[in-house]
Design a protein around this motif. Structure first.
Motif, mmCIF file in Angstrom:
data_model
loop_
_atom_site.group_PDB
_atom_site.id
_atom_site.type_symbol
_atom_site.label_atom_id
_atom_site.label_comp_id
_atom_site.label_asym_id
_atom_site.label_seq_id
_atom_site.Cartn_x
_atom_site.Cartn_y
_atom_site.Cartn_z
ATOM 1 N N TRP A 56 0.824 -1.215 0.000
ATOM 2 C CA TRP A 56 0.000 0.000 0.000
ATOM 3 C C TRP A 56 0.852 1.257 0.000
ATOM 4 C CZ3 TRP A 56 0.122 3.132 4.508
ATOM 5 C CH2 TRP A 56 0.729 2.562 5.625
ATOM 6 N N ILE A 57 2.163 1.117 0.203
ATOM 7 C CA ILE A 57 3.088 2.246 0.080
ATOM 8 C C ILE A 57 3.911 2.039 -1.184
ATOM 9 C CG2 ILE A 57 5.019 3.483 1.109
ATOM 10 C CD1 ILE A 57 4.034 2.725 3.812
ATOM 11 N N PRO A 58 3.803 2.942 -2.164
ATOM 12 C CA PRO A 58 4.513 2.742 -3.432
ATOM 13 C C PRO A 58 6.014 2.550 -3.232
ATOM 14 C CG PRO A 58 2.957 4.556 -3.600
ATOM 15 C CD PRO A 58 3.010 4.167 -2.153
ATOM 16 N N ALA A 59 6.582 1.630 -4.016
ATOM 17 C CA ALA A 59 8.011 1.348 -4.050
ATOM 18 C C ALA A 59 8.526 0.673 -2.789
ATOM 19 C CB ALA A 59 8.819 2.613 -4.321
ATOM 20 N N VAL A 60 7.650 0.351 -1.844
ATOM 21 C CA VAL A 60 8.056 -0.351 -0.622
ATOM 22 C C VAL A 60 7.382 -1.717 -0.634
ATOM 23 C CG1 VAL A 60 8.068 -0.345 1.887
ATOM 24 C CG2 VAL A 60 8.319 1.805 0.645
ATOM 25 N N LYS A 61 8.155 -2.779 -0.629
ATOM 26 C CA LYS A 61 7.619 -4.125 -0.790
ATOM 27 C C LYS A 61 7.497 -4.905 0.514
ATOM 28 C CE LYS A 61 9.346 -4.616 -5.507
ATOM 29 N NZ LYS A 61 10.163 -5.444 -6.433
ATOM 30 N N GLY A 62 8.158 -4.487 1.561
ATOM 31 C CA GLY A 62 8.075 -5.253 2.801
ATOM 32 C C GLY A 62 8.585 -4.464 3.977
ATOM 33 N N GLY A 63 8.628 -5.115 5.128
ATOM 34 C CA GLY A 63 9.127 -4.433 6.305
ATOM 35 C C GLY A 63 8.250 -4.616 7.516
ATOM 36 N N GLY A 64 8.057 -5.855 7.963
ATOM 37 C CA GLY A 64 7.271 -6.076 9.169
ATOM 38 C C GLY A 64 5.781 -6.062 8.919
ATOM 39 N N ASN A 65 5.026 -6.289 9.993
ATOM 40 C CA ASN A 65 3.575 -6.384 9.873
ATOM 41 C C ASN A 65 2.906 -5.067 9.527
ATOM 42 O OD1 ASN A 65 3.466 -9.119 10.342
ATOM 43 N ND2 ASN A 65 3.170 -8.918 12.549
ATOM 44 N N PHE A 82 -2.703 -3.320 3.759
ATOM 45 C CA PHE A 82 -2.975 -2.201 4.668
ATOM 46 C C PHE A 82 -3.852 -2.676 5.822
ATOM 47 C CE2 PHE A 82 -5.508 1.434 6.130
ATOM 48 C CZ PHE A 82 -4.492 2.305 6.468
ATOM 49 N N ASP A 83 -3.250 -2.848 6.968
ATOM 50 C CA ASP A 83 -3.975 -3.189 8.196
ATOM 51 C C ASP A 83 -3.092 -2.821 9.385
ATOM 52 O OD1 ASP A 83 -5.837 -4.080 9.987
ATOM 53 O OD2 ASP A 83 -5.435 -6.216 9.685
ATOM 54 N N PRO A 84 -2.778 -1.524 9.550
ATOM 55 C CA PRO A 84 -1.850 -1.106 10.612
ATOM 56 C C PRO A 84 -2.359 -1.390 12.018
ATOM 57 C CG PRO A 84 -2.922 0.799 9.616
ATOM 58 C CD PRO A 84 -3.265 -0.373 8.766
ATOM 59 N N LEU A 85 -3.682 -1.510 12.195
ATOM 60 C CA LEU A 85 -4.241 -1.783 13.521
ATOM 61 C C LEU A 85 -4.413 -3.275 13.789
ATOM 62 C CD1 LEU A 85 -6.975 1.019 13.701
ATOM 63 C CD2 LEU A 85 -4.622 1.080 14.555
ATOM 64 N N GLY A 86 -4.122 -4.092 12.812
ATOM 65 C CA GLY A 86 -4.241 -5.534 12.998
ATOM 66 C C GLY A 86 -5.664 -6.022 13.154
ATOM 67 N N LEU A 87 -6.605 -5.359 12.504
ATOM 68 C CA LEU A 87 -8.010 -5.736 12.658
ATOM 69 C C LEU A 87 -8.327 -7.075 11.998
ATOM 70 C CD1 LEU A 87 -9.654 -2.265 11.927
ATOM 71 C CD2 LEU A 87 -9.112 -3.272 14.153
ATOM 72 N N GLY A 88 -7.524 -7.476 11.022
ATOM 73 C CA GLY A 88 -7.827 -8.694 10.284
ATOM 74 C C GLY A 88 -7.049 -9.914 10.716
ATOM 75 N N LYS A 89 -6.469 -9.882 11.911
ATOM 76 C CA LYS A 89 -5.702 -11.046 12.372
ATOM 77 C C LYS A 89 -6.580 -12.281 12.521
ATOM 78 C CE LYS A 89 -1.961 -8.635 14.804
ATOM 79 N NZ LYS A 89 -1.280 -8.423 16.110
ATOM 80 N N ASP A 90 -7.798 -12.069 12.983
ATOM 81 C CA ASP A 90 -8.750 -13.166 13.110
ATOM 82 C C ASP A 90 -9.453 -13.349 11.762
ATOM 83 O OD1 ASP A 90 -11.131 -14.700 13.545
ATOM 84 O OD2 ASP A 90 -11.007 -14.235 15.678
ATOM 85 N N PRO A 91 -9.354 -14.520 11.131
ATOM 86 C CA PRO A 91 -9.972 -14.738 9.816
ATOM 87 C C PRO A 91 -11.461 -14.426 9.785
ATOM 88 C CG PRO A 91 -8.495 -16.550 10.349
ATOM 89 C CD PRO A 91 -8.617 -15.711 11.593
ATOM 90 N N ALA A 92 -12.174 -14.729 10.877
ATOM 91 C CA ALA A 92 -13.611 -14.460 10.915
ATOM 92 C C ALA A 92 -13.886 -12.961 10.884
ATOM 93 C CB ALA A 92 -14.235 -15.079 12.165
ATOM 94 N N PHE A 93 -13.111 -12.200 11.659
ATOM 95 C CA PHE A 93 -13.279 -10.747 11.660
ATOM 96 C C PHE A 93 -12.851 -10.145 10.318
ATOM 97 C CE2 PHE A 93 -13.424 -11.053 16.343
ATOM 98 C CZ PHE A 93 -14.504 -10.215 16.579
ATOM 99 N N LEU A 94 -11.812 -10.710 9.716
ATOM 100 C CA LEU A 94 -11.358 -10.210 8.423
ATOM 101 C C LEU A 94 -12.459 -10.346 7.388
ATOM 102 C CD1 LEU A 94 -9.149 -9.172 6.523
ATOM 103 C CD2 LEU A 94 -8.365 -11.534 6.250
ATOM 104 N N LYS A 95 -13.143 -11.483 7.407
ATOM 105 C CA LYS A 95 -14.245 -11.688 6.469
ATOM 106 C C LYS A 95 -15.377 -10.691 6.717
ATOM 107 C CE LYS A 95 -17.406 -15.277 4.810
ATOM 108 N NZ LYS A 95 -17.893 -16.671 5.008
#
Length: 257
Positions: A56-65, A82-95
């Motif tokens: 989600w950041i152009p030209a940046v491919k990785g670097g931690g969660n 893009f999930d800086p708050l970690g809201l999608g860690k749980d698969p059910a919540f991600l869905k």
């Protein structure tokens, strides 16, 4: 043993391991099968590498969660990590969050078009249209809120129940001549993308042959990405419209129109 080998080879050539599409050659070097069904021992299996995850950041491919969360594998349409708050860690919540994003985005797209067209036609700011004396059907804020809670609340509650228990909500609630069950049925089998003759009358993600809707997976995948991108832009636009309304301004006014 032969059946097991065939199953393994079929799995390695699946759309999951090949980035969503079957390779034209599938398994390179593993095309010869003996009369007994056993694969030659000297044949090697080559699996196509998955495409790199988009950032989600152009030209940046990785670097931690923060930039490349491990719980997002790129399988969702429009997934750029893009999930800086970690809201999608749980698969059910991600869905559930994806379902919420999709629905809110669709309403936002309809609202943006309605705001521009409504003000251009009537000259009434969108945040005053419902109560304006010159409106076609003026309502008080309480009447609008009550109507929305009754009608939208009923529809949204059924959608919420159907999300957690798919196909649990009957659709045979209209008159028999409307063929509601057939027209409103989920033709694609995917949550949030029903398709069918009612939801895709132009056949943008499928075709209609002999009165039967046949979904096109490749077209549907492209439209999913396009839709979620437009939905996100529309939600940002609505957020800006709210800030403008707080200052008594309208989108057309901000554009000098």
């Amino acid at each position: 043993m032969a059946a097991t080998s065939a199953a393994v080879l079929n799995g390695l050539g699946s759309s999951f391991l090949n980035g969503g599409k079957k390779s034209a050659k599938g398994l390179l070097g593993a095309t010869r099968v003996g009369s007994s069904g056993a694969v030659g021992s000297r044949k090697s299996v080559v699996v196509a590498a998955l495409p790199p995850k988009k950032s989600w950041i152009p030209a940046v491919k990785g670097g931690g969660n923060f930039l490349d969360p491990e719980w997002l594998d790129g399988s969702l349409p429009g997934d750029y990590g893009f999930d800086p708050l970690g809201l999608g860690k749980d698969p059910a919540f991600l869905k559930w969050y994806r379902e919420a994003e999709l629905i809110h985005g669709r309403w936002a797209m309809a609202a943006v078009v309605g705001i521009f067209v409504g003000q251009a036609w009537s000259g009434i700011p969108w945040f005053e249209a419902g109560a304006d004396p010159g409106a076609i059907a003026p309502f008080s804020f309480g009447s609008l809120l009550g109507t929305q809670l009754l009608l939208m609340g009923w529809v949204e509650s059924k959608r919420w129940v159907d999300f957690f228990n798919p196909e649990s909500q009957a659709v045979e609630w209209a008159t028999p001549w409307s063929r509601t069950a057939e027209n409103f049925a989920n033709a694609t089998g995917e949550q949030g993308y029903p398709g069918g003759k009612f939801f895709d009358p132009l056949g943008l993600a499928g075709t209609i042959k002999d009165g039967v809707y046949i979904p096109d997976t490749e077209k549907l995948d492209r439209l999913k990405v396009a839709e979620i991108k437009h939905a996100r832009i529309a939600m940002l636009a609505m957020l800006i419209f709210y800030f403008e309304a707080g200052q008594g301004k309208t989108p057309l006014g901000a554009l000098g129109l």
